[in-house]
Design an enzyme around this catalytic site. Structure first.
Site, PDB file in Angstrom:
ATOM      1  N   GLY A 176     -14.240  -3.259 -43.540  1.00 28.23           N
ATOM      2  CA  GLY A 176     -13.777  -4.001 -42.364  1.00 28.23           C
ATOM      3  C   GLY A 176     -14.588  -5.262 -42.109  1.00 28.23           C
ATOM      4  N   ASP A 177     -14.099  -6.064 -41.190  1.00 30.33           N
ATOM      5  CA  ASP A 177     -14.794  -7.246 -40.657  1.00 30.33           C
ATOM      6  C   ASP A 177     -14.045  -7.552 -39.355  1.00 30.33           C
ATOM      7  OD1 ASP A 177     -16.901  -9.447 -41.574  1.00 30.33           O
ATOM      8  OD2 ASP A 177     -15.249 -10.565 -40.715  1.00 30.33           O
ATOM      9  N   SER A 216     -22.205   0.930 -46.164  1.00 28.33           N
ATOM     10  CA  SER A 216     -20.992   1.016 -46.995  1.00 28.33           C
ATOM     11  C   SER A 216     -21.353   1.470 -48.406  1.00 28.33           C
ATOM     12  CB  SER A 216     -20.304  -0.354 -47.080  1.00 28.33           C
ATOM     13  OG  SER A 216     -19.479  -0.568 -45.952  1.00 28.33           O
ATOM     14  N   LYS A 241     -14.961 -10.844 -50.641  1.00 30.46           N
ATOM     15  CA  LYS A 241     -14.469 -10.866 -49.250  1.00 30.46           C
ATOM     16  C   LYS A 241     -12.976 -11.095 -49.290  1.00 30.46           C
ATOM     17  CE  LYS A 241     -16.116 -10.633 -45.030  1.00 30.46           C
ATOM     18  NZ  LYS A 241     -17.358  -9.996 -44.543  1.00 30.46           N
ATOM     19  N   THR A 260     -24.025  -1.900 -38.662  1.00 36.89           N
ATOM     20  CA  THR A 260     -24.376  -3.329 -38.599  1.00 36.89           C
ATOM     21  C   THR A 260     -25.201  -3.624 -37.347  1.00 36.89           C
ATOM     22  OG1 THR A 260     -22.277  -3.752 -39.699  1.00 36.89           O
ATOM     23  CG2 THR A 260     -23.475  -5.663 -38.867  1.00 36.89           C
ATOM     24  N   ASN A 278     -17.380  -4.534 -32.898  1.00 37.02           N
ATOM     25  CA  ASN A 278     -18.153  -3.479 -33.549  1.00 37.02           C
ATOM     26  C   ASN A 278     -19.648  -3.822 -33.625  1.00 37.02           C
ATOM     27  OD1 ASN A 278     -19.265  -2.709 -36.572  1.00 37.02           O
ATOM     28  ND2 ASN A 278     -18.304  -1.018 -35.505  1.00 37.02           N
TER      29      ASN A 278
END
Ligand code: NDP
Ligand code: 2IT
Length: 448
Positions: free
Chosen positions: A168-169, A380, A129, A212, A243
């Protein structure tokens, strides 16, 4: 104390003494360690090889400065991080978060969760991360671009398609991934396996944007069906309007549920008629505005400042999709009082330790983050596969694989729950199922 308890106690003391300030990291790790007791009892070889001691220590932590110039010409300096936590089952894989709250504790908690989450997907990806304390809110496109270029100028030294593949996050979506990829390509040539969540024109996967949120609902659907229940006509509260929240909203509606809230860090919308998806998408994806605007556009809706978890209404399902520790013990008490039957976590660690205890005490069926939100990283990994074979799969193909993966994750967590006789503790089930694959791989690879 048994050997297992002595071992766990020693491990916790060491973590606290090494990193006393990393409260989020401690919270994530201690929850996992506690639920692994039955596994450690059954498998003394994991204690002998000190697998957990190895697993809680990142393989590598990279911290760097990110200098960039704002539109007024001022020189700004942010902090960048990448934690390469565990590569036992594949290259480090996990998102980048841009948010002012980002620090090493946050990145380490997210990286640790990612190890077991990625394992649960059944795909060959390790855990990592990263991110920065950069605040994208209120920044111009050019400021975002300059920041991303500076961030990647340093990060590119440490990543690669078979080494570490960020995505992304919070605060990092398609726009940011585009700028990050552009700078990587400028420095290294085109290698689109380097990031996931890319645009469809340059190596992105169909269904990654939705993955997600859709995955969360596929997981929830599996869980609810296993209780001989259905999502149809259920009333649902969602937090967040990013998102994950948007695509959870979309899929929940497609399954016949009524979602009545969305939120951001300032406040929340309550619309008893059901939230209008197109309006949320217009505000958040097109205008990049605040969720408050929703109440100006939809007259039946009300906007309130504060946390959506402080609103008391009759509802069935809670889907926290904003951020860590958004639900504490007190908010969880209200969730129980409102009659909620199911909670599934789109965000990472949105429920603190006391909240989870309240869920268990009230027999609320609880789908923990590392199982429920694994659909994003799973797709992903499918994007990585497509990049390797230089092909693009159809939406139906990727979405179909996502559905199978989420069902499989539910089945694995439920099987671990049964094997260890946990009494519908899917949190422990997810921790155990995720851990065992990584632990076996680590054991096989020796003391590295
Ligand atoms: P976005 O940046 O798209 O959206 C984040 C949303 O959460 C926004 O509505 C934001 O409100 C709200 N939020 C963020 N921080 C806070 C806070 N401190 N208090 C209250 N609300 C907050 O991020 P994502 O939707 O991608 O991520 C949401 C969660 O899901 C995170 O926990 C993330 O780690 C997790 N996740 C994301 C995945 C992905 O693929 N993107 C995969 C798996 C998990 P505001 O605009 O006011 O900041
Ligand atoms: O928390 C997560 O799983 C993510 N932010 C997605 C990570 C990824 O590599 O797609």
């Amino acid at each position: 104390m048994t050997d297992v308890e002595t071992y766990i106690k020693g491990l916790k003391e060491k973590i606290i003494s090494r990193d006393p300030d990393q409260s989020e990291f401690q919270e994530a790790v201690f929850t996992v360690i506690d639920s692994l007791k039955p596994v450690l009892k059954k498998h003394p070889e994991y204690i002998k090889a000190n697998i957990l001691g190895l697993m809680v220590e990142p393989e590598r932590v990279i911290q760097f400065r990110v200098p960039w110039q704002d539109d007024k010409g001022n020189f700004q300096i942010n902090r960048g991080f990448r934690v390469q936590f565990n590569s036992a089952i594949g290259p480090y894989k996990g998102g980048l978060r841009f948010h002012p709250s980002v620090n090493l504790s946050i990145v380490k908690f997210l990286g640790f969760e990612q190890i077991l989450k990625n394992s649960l997907t059944g795909l060959p990806i390790g855990g990592g991360k990263g991110g920065s304390d950069f605040d994208p809110k209120g920044k111009s496109d050019l400021e975002i671009m300059r920041f991303c270029q500076s961030f990647m100028t340093e990060l590119q030294k440490h990543i690669g398609p078979d080494l570490d593949v960020p995505a992304g996050d919070i605060g990092v979506g398609g726009r940011e991934i585009g700028y990050l990829y552009g700078q990587y390509k400028r420095l290294n040539g085109s290698q689109n396996g380097i990031l996931t969540g890319k645009g469809l024109q340059y190596g992105g996967s169909l269904a990654r944007i939705e993955a997600t949120g859709f995955g969360l609902i596929y997981y929830l659907d599996a869980l609810v069906k296993d209780q001989n229940d259905t999502l149809k006509n259920k009333v649902v509260k969602i937090s967040g309007a990013g998102n994950v929240a948007i695509y959870a909203l979309q899929k929940a509606q497609e399954k016949g549920a009524k979602v009545v809230t969305v939120s951001d860090s300032n406040g929340y919308i309550y619309d008893s008629n059901g939230i209008d998806l197109a309006t949320v998408k217009q505000i958040k994806e097109v205008e990049r505005a605040r969720i408050k605007e929703y109440a100006d556009k939809i007259k039946t809706a009300q906007y309130f400042e504060g946390s959506v978890w402080d609103l008391s209404i009759d509802y069935d399902i809670a889907l926290p999709c904003a951020t860590q520790n958004e639900i504490d013990g007190k908010k969880a008490q209200l969730i129980a009082k409102d009659g909620v039957k199911y909670i599934a976590e789109g965000a990472n660690m949105p429920s603190n330790t006391e909240a989870i205890k309240v869920y268990k005490d009230n027999q609320i069926i609880y789908g923990p983050a590392k199982a429920a939100n694994a659909g994003g990283v799973a797709v992903s990994a499918l994007e990585m596969s497509q990049n390797s074979e230089r092909l693009s799969w159809s939406f139906e193909d990727v979405d179909g694989q996502l559905q199978d993966i989420m069902q499989d994750i539910y089945d694995k967590t439920a099987a671990a729950d049964k094997e260890y006789d946990l009494g519908k503790d899917f949190q422990a089930g997810a921790n155990i199922a995720g851990f065992e694959k990584v632990a076996k791989a680590m054991l096989a690879q020796g003391l590295v």
